[in-house]
Design an enzyme around this catalytic site. Structure first.
Site, PDB file in Angstrom:
ATOM      1  N   GLY A   1       0.818  -1.211   0.000  1.00 14.40           N
ATOM      2  CA  GLY A   1       0.000   0.000   0.000  1.00 14.40           C
ATOM      3  C   GLY A   1       0.847   1.254   0.000  1.00 14.40           C
ATOM      4  O   GLY A   1       0.333   2.372   0.036  1.00 14.40           O
TER       5      GLY A   1
ATOM      6  N   ARG B   1      17.365  11.064  -2.041  1.00 10.92           N
ATOM      7  CA  ARG B   1      16.504  11.519  -3.137  1.00 10.92           C
ATOM      8  C   ARG B   1      15.108  10.908  -3.009  1.00 10.92           C
ATOM      9  O   ARG B   1      14.967   9.727  -2.692  1.00 10.92           O
ATOM     10  CB  ARG B   1      17.123  11.126  -4.474  1.00 10.92           C
ATOM     11  CG  ARG B   1      16.282  11.529  -5.680  1.00 10.92           C
ATOM     12  CD  ARG B   1      16.968  11.173  -6.980  1.00 10.92           C
ATOM     13  NE  ARG B   1      17.938  12.181  -7.368  1.00 10.92           N
ATOM     14  CZ  ARG B   1      19.200  11.939  -7.705  1.00 10.92           C
ATOM     15  NH1 ARG B   1      19.656  10.714  -7.699  1.00 10.92           N
ATOM     16  NH2 ARG B   1      19.989  12.925  -8.040  1.00 10.92           N
TER      17      ARG B   1
ATOM     18  N   GLU C   1       9.703   4.424   7.458  1.00 15.59           N
ATOM     19  CA  GLU C   1       9.443   4.391   8.898  1.00 15.59           C
ATOM     20  C   GLU C   1       9.844   5.654   9.641  1.00 15.59           C
ATOM     21  O   GLU C   1       9.353   5.909  10.741  1.00 15.59           O
ATOM     22  CB  GLU C   1      10.135   3.158   9.503  1.00 15.59           C
ATOM     23  CG  GLU C   1       9.371   1.908   9.118  1.00 15.59           C
ATOM     24  CD  GLU C   1      10.161   0.632   9.267  1.00 15.59           C
ATOM     25  OE1 GLU C   1       9.805  -0.183  10.109  1.00 15.59           O
ATOM     26  OE2 GLU C   1      11.141   0.442   8.524  1.00 15.59           O
TER      27      GLU C   1
HETATM   28 MO1  MOS Z   1       8.650  -2.438   9.246  1.00 12.59          MO
HETATM   29  S1  MOS Z   1       7.781  -2.375  11.116  1.00 12.59           S
HETATM   30  O1  MOS Z   1      10.239  -2.952   9.658  1.00 12.59           O
HETATM   31  O2  MOS Z   1       7.868  -3.777   8.496  1.00 12.59           O
END
Ligand code: MOS
Length: 696
Positions: free
Chosen positions: A468, A586, A663
């Site tokens: 996603g 980038r 993340e």
């Molecule tokens: Mo991410 S929590 O390392 O899939």
């Protein structure tokens, strides 16, 4: 390394898979058309520790439409039972409440579920412990965290530094048990075909990596890789929980051996998500900071207590960022685990660094207050010139630029550092800042295949995952630029173990790992076949290892800003404004990148104010096992929220010049909000989530 000249890279191309998704033609795991399927519903243990002494399946088996009932006493045997989490139905032991101990196969989902409920189970129950406590007598240091990092590090003389320090902070911060809740709960269709004599398994799965599912599960069933195919073209979110196969996958394949060759469909319910697919460990973190009067850190100590499961160890890397974030001559990081009678923790949204930096970035705010320094200035005074952990030069550490650009955009200048000074009617107003980092890694062992067809189009194949996040689009852009052709000339195929091997969509490593393989394959293709390839020209190449990863410290960075309003009478907390400024190399696709970053920040908001799983210590299960009682930020919680990034390329990261960005958006966001709450109210909350009762 080969670098790609960006042409379409960076542009905000709309998702190429968008039309298929909104018209319902994109198949998610449960939706793949299969012939004559049956439906599987699990039976779960209702005790937290002990043995199953009996399973009465008579009532279930008598129901119309029930084909088979699997129990711990009669399930097919696994070839490899070394993984305690995955080797289900192989013996009568129960390691945590909710563990899979059986399953019903039936003609419909409803019959299967009803029949599963009618299985009568008897137990020999044993004493159990499910609560993480700082004084747990069984706390131990794991051999490693994050597979290969030491649990503890120590430099200099921490104790002497604290004795001699001008300013110190010594506080304990806690983060709660949290559960991944992607929109699409885990689901599988398992097909076991013995018609040729040699079993062949096809698994449609909702996963962050088809190849890791196969390499983990095939040996458990005694299968060679060529006997198992895993397919996952579209995935409705993962957040780490789909980063490895889980016990329900094993149950589906066990059931497929008892279904008379019919495909077995298994869709986990939302309630199952709170017991079966991993979660973020709660943490208890003592952070001690010592500084000279000018705010230069003289010592940093980050001691973490977290949990694992008695049935299998998972040691989260909570203090990892403390090893490299700031300069200090004296440093200690430790991780201690309590092995409880609970499900096995696993990755969840920036595992380790996210809860870890909540603690350290609130502690830095407390240090700034103690030093009488602006919290941005404090961070600028503690910038390390090289990576404190490895001594390597940074590939590009531009945290200071993120902080300064953010301060400018957010309107930080002239902020009164004193708390409880600004208000708007009954709302107390405050602002907060926090820094963020996340390692930028690419996994070895990725390969890609490129084939040319006479119609002028390239087929680009790699077993990558789009959970996603925009992989379809970003990899197509990378392939187009690597082959110097138009987007329209690329037909990308992903999400299938029949395609070249790809590592998991996790640890923000996906695009770096897969893009490097596509870049390598494109370079090899052009070298072998030139500018005018003939019909059918084809190349399969593995990405070379990135030699720079050993020579440079590769990390993404970010600065998180938040404004909060706190109702002075009720303690209600609103977050009118958030801004994140990131250094991620980038940008591959400006639209999907922004979406990833603001999505992460929204999860940080959710972590700060809402998310908390409550495990009942009397019974061992999570009672907040639905989205009505496990609160996740909704639209009404998110107002003016924006993410921007520096215009840069990291030449040491990969051929795209990009560092992972999946993340970093969540890291530090909760700390920025907690710091803003302290600024607004004068109340320092060190335990997440922050709720109204903390502020009254
Ligand atoms: Mo991410 S929590 O390392 O899939």
């Amino acid at each position: 390394m080969t670098t790609i000249r960006p042409r379409t890279i960076g542009s905000p191309l709309a998702r190429l898979d968008g039309p298929a998704k909104v018209t319902g033609t994109a198949h998610y795991a449960f939706e793949h058309p299969v012939q004559h399927p049956v439906y599987l519903h699990p039976v779960q243990a209702t005790i937290a520790h002990g043995r199953v002494t009996g399973m009465d399946t008579a009532e279930a088996e008598q129901l119309d439409g029930v084909l088979a009932v699997l129990t711990v006493f009669d399930a097919p045997k696994l070839a490899d039972t070394s993984d305690g989490e995955l080797s289900i139905l192989q013996d009568d032991r129960v390691h945590f409440r909710g563990q899979l101990i059986g399953g019903v196969i039936a003609e419909s989902l409803e019959i299967a579920r009803h029949a599963a409920d009618s299985v009568r189970v008897e137990y020999d129950e044993r004493p159990f412990h499910t609560e993480l406590r700082a004084d747990d007598r069984g706390l131990y240091a794991p051999e490693n965290i994050l597979e290969s990092k030491p649990a503890d590090t120590e430099e200099g003389d921490i104790d002497a530094a604290f004795v001699n320090a001008a300013v110190t902070v010594d506080q304990t911060y806690t983060t709660p048990l949290e559960h991944n809740n992607p929109m699409e709960p885990h689901a599988s269709i398992a097909c076991w075909d013995e018609s040729s004599g040699r079993p062949r398994v096809t698994l449609y799965d909702s996963t962050q990596g088809v190849h890791v599912v196969r390499s983990t599960l095939a040996p458990i069933f005694g299968l060679e890789p060529d006997q198992m195919r895993v397919i996952a073209p579209h995935v409705g979110g993962g957040f780490g929980a789909k980063g490895a196969p889980k016990a329900h996958n094993v149950l589906a394949i066990l059931a497929a051996q008892r279904s008379g060759g019919r495909p077995v469909k298994l869709a986990l319910t939302r309630q199952h998500m709170f017991a079966l697919v991993g979660y973020r460990t709660p943490t208890i973190q003592r952070v001690r900071l010592a500084a000279d009067p000018a705010g230069a850190l003289t010592a940093l100590s980050h001691e973490v207590i977290e949990q694992t499961s008695a049935v299998k160890e998972f040691a989260e890397q909570t203090a990892l960022a403390s090893r490299m974030m700031y300069a200090t001559p004296n440093r200690r990081t430790t991780h201690r685990l309590a092995a409880l009678d609970v499900p096995v923790p696993f990755w969840m949204r920036a595992p380790g660094l996210c809860p870890g930096m909540f603690a350290t970035e609130v502690a830095m705010d407390e240090l700034a207050e103690a030093c009488g320094l602006d919290p941005i200035e404090l961070r600028l005074r503690n910038e390390p010139s090289t990576d404190p952990e490895t001594g390597n030069p940074w590939s590009g550490r531009r945290l200071a630029d993120c902080l300064c650009l953010g301060a400018d955009r957010f309107g930080w200048a002239g902020r009164d550092p004193a708390s409880r000074r600004r208000s708007d009617g009954r709302w107390l107003l405050g602002t907060g800042v926090a820094a963020a980092t996340y390692p930028a890694s690419a996994n070895p062992g990725n390969a890609a295949r490129i084939a040319y067809r006479a119609d002028g189009r390239y087929t680009v194949q790699i077993g990558a995952a789009d959970i996603g996040t925009g992989t379809w689009t970003a990899l197509t852009q990378i392939a187009a630029d690597a082959l110097a052709c138009d987007i329209d000339a690329i037909e990308l195929q992903i999400g299938d173990t029949d395609l070249p091997v790809a590592t998991v969509a996790g640890g923000s490593s996906g695009i770096s790992s897969w893009g490097s393989a596509i870049a390598a394959a494109a370079a090899a293709f052009r070298q072998q076949h030139g500018e005018n390839p003939s019909d059918g020209a084809e190349v399969t190449t593995e990405a070379p290892e990135n030699a720079d990863a050993e020579k440079f410290a590769l990390h993404s960075f970010g600065a998180q800003f938040a404004e909060v309003a706190v109702d002075r009478d009720t303690g209600e907390i609103r977050v009118p404004r958030m801004l994140g400024v990131f250094s991620i190399g980038r940008a591959i696709n400006a639209r999907t990148l922004r979406s990833q970053l603001i999505g992460g920040m929204t999860m940080g908001l959710s972590m700060a104010l809402h998310e908390e799983s409550v495990r009942d210590p009397r019974f061992g299960h999570v009672v907040t096992q639905d989205l009505a009682s496990y609160h996740i930020s909704a639209h009404a919680d998110v107002r003016d929220l924006d993410a921007i990034w520096l215009d840069e390329a990291d030449e040491h990261a990969n051929p795209m010049g990009a560092r992972g960005a999946g993340e970093i958006g969540i890291v530090g966001a909760a700390a920025a909000i907690a710091n803003a709450v302290a600024h607004a109210t004068g109340i320092r909350v060190r335990d997440l989530p922050i709720t109204a009762d903390d502020l009254l």
